[in-house]
Design an enzyme around this catalytic site. Sequence first.
Site, mmCIF file in Angstrom:
data_model
loop_
_atom_site.group_PDB
_atom_site.id
_atom_site.type_symbol
_atom_site.label_atom_id
_atom_site.label_comp_id
_atom_site.label_asym_id
_atom_site.label_seq_id
_atom_site.Cartn_x
_atom_site.Cartn_y
_atom_site.Cartn_z
ATOM 1 N N VAL A 147 0.750 -1.297 0.105
ATOM 2 C CA VAL A 147 0.022 -0.113 -0.076
ATOM 3 C C VAL A 147 0.855 1.299 -0.065
ATOM 4 C CG1 VAL A 147 -1.843 1.161 1.276
ATOM 5 C CG2 VAL A 147 -1.721 -1.310 1.333
ATOM 6 N N CYS A 148 0.706 2.259 -0.885
ATOM 7 C CA CYS A 148 1.215 3.492 -1.116
ATOM 8 C C CYS A 148 2.973 3.373 -1.022
ATOM 9 C CB CYS A 148 0.860 4.437 0.003
ATOM 10 S SG CYS A 148 1.261 6.008 -0.298
ATOM 11 N N GLN A 149 3.469 3.835 -0.142
ATOM 12 C CA GLN A 149 5.078 3.539 -0.206
ATOM 13 C C GLN A 149 5.289 2.057 -0.040
ATOM 14 O OE1 GLN A 149 6.632 4.878 3.323
ATOM 15 N NE2 GLN A 149 8.612 5.418 2.498
#
Lengths: 353, 315
Positions: A147-149
């Site tokens: 998720v994301c980073q």
Amino acid sequence: MPATDKSVPPDALQEFSDLQRRISGSLSALQAAAGATFGCSEKDAVYHEDKLTLYRYRPLAASANLPPILIVYALVNRPYMMDLQPDRSLIRRLLEQGLDVYLIDWGYPDGADRYTDLNDYINGYIDRCLGVVLREHQLKSTTLLGVCQGGSFSLCYTALHPGRVRNLITMVTPVDFHTPDNLLAKWVRGLDIDALVSANGIVSGDLLNAAYVSLMPFRLLQQKYVNLLELGDDQAAMENFVRMEKWIFDSPDQAGEAFRQFARWFFQENRLMSGTLEIGGRRVDLKQITQPVLNIYGKQDHLVPPDASIPLGQLVGSSDYRALPLSVGHIGMYVSSRAQRELPQAIAEWLRR
Amino acid sequence: MAADQMPGPNEWAAAMQKTQDDVMRQWTEMANAWSKAASGVLQVPAAPPPMPPGGGAEVAQKFMAQFEQYLGVSRSLWDLLGRTATVQEPEQRTRVFTEGLQALQQQFAGLWGATAFGAPLSGAALPFAQGGFGFPGMMPGASPGFGAMFGGGNPFGFAAPGATSAAPWLSMPALGPAREQQEAWQKLTQISGRVAQAQMKLSSQWNEIIALALRELGSKITPQLSSGAPPGSVKEVYELWVNSAESAYARIAHGAAFIQAQSELTNALSQLRIAQRELLEDFSRQFDLPTRAELNSIHQQLRELKAALHKSGGG
């Protein structure tokens, strides 16, 4: 303020009178919402290392007999956003699909973590957590959901350890950090990252938050709170707001070396995109990712704009790549009713295909 | 918005004052209640307890601060509209409105960093400088503050840090037994000057944002005024202002000048903090107090030990 004798229409006075009433209701509701709780699904800690905890969620439905999912969340926010409350929990919806869900909670780094770097996170922590999951299920590989980073980390991990990842799901994950609409990336490019890290040791989560809200300062620093008046004495809505506010500003500090490397290699030099990234002395070649890839991004995401995620399809070596755009923003991906409705089912169906 | 229906400024001011007073009264009551509850549990004095981040109390505090700004912005804009509405002749009305917007530009820009518009302006101006720079209570770019830290005195007996950059001692080579300390103070003061310059540069960018935002607002409202259908509520005017401000901000914040100004300030603040810490560490060493450098050295050694342990299969 100069004013004539005839400067204010009567409606405005009425509006302020109404406003006063609404403020009164809102403040009471806010006070009552102070005890709003966060995180809702039952889980067990199955592994600890340093500040990190690996959780396994308890099942909510009969098993779908699919490989377990290990969620790799970002370092910059807390992962309870994935399981905020019963009606706003992607994890809960995944459990209801019969999936077995694990999650890495990175904890709160402190001054002792200033030299923890990306190699530690990717080839160390993620690898050992995945090892725990694989041993528990007697598998050689399983599904990684970044998720994301954490999605960027998952891409690196999968490219470096392809044999241990059966399916890769990336969610609101940046790959190209130099797209024209990425304001945050433009700002970071001008920074002296060495000086920033040297000055701070570990990089304050408050500092990062200030950067995020500065992307839309008039909306995020003022209008958001003015609009709170519209909620009036709606207790449930107020609790939702307080939970969200807690999550937004509950940002862990960042391990200095990992921050330095991420800011420089990803934001400033765009190495993931150019194929020049090395982690732990090994080149991250996204063409090594030949397993099925599901890339989920938000069409209204201002933190990770769609253009930052879309190029992934051209970079991986997988012939089984699917992009899944949703009409939501960055945070909406976790909590919007649309995402709650569509996303878990799409993930389960994609895993079953 | 017929002119003959409008109450005078006294009524307006009274309504505003009543609203603010009422809200403050409720806020105070709430804070007192928290304080009372906390003193019962923690046996602490009646001061309001620290608020947990993101809790209802903190949200309420932010809410109050933003509400005050909302009142300020809305009142200025609405008052201008009210004055405009009293003018019968259309061309003259547009002129009054445009001139009023120009006056607001000065007022809004002049409020840079001040309370009324503090959050959207100063809060946004230094995204990378918030929270992580300076000593507690020290505004970014302010004098380094060592004098205040050491009870107003100068521990090394040199010219006060934060002295103007034109001070002769700044350009003098450091000499004598305390040359290292003098050099450190000189460096610190020079960096403070750079911070101040960078801050001015970024402030001018913010002035441009406000100017552009008000021009955009004018372009939205002027046609409404001409057609005789001005915004019908304070909230509507406020929404138009926020939309205009965000649009102006997006245009300028993506630009090279803003990015450069922001980078220069952030980088100067990083250097300032490094220089401050060097002085502080030197001071600590004189009293045989532990320093960050010592701790860092220990952390490095621990990290190497841990890596060796993992490599040998023991971790």
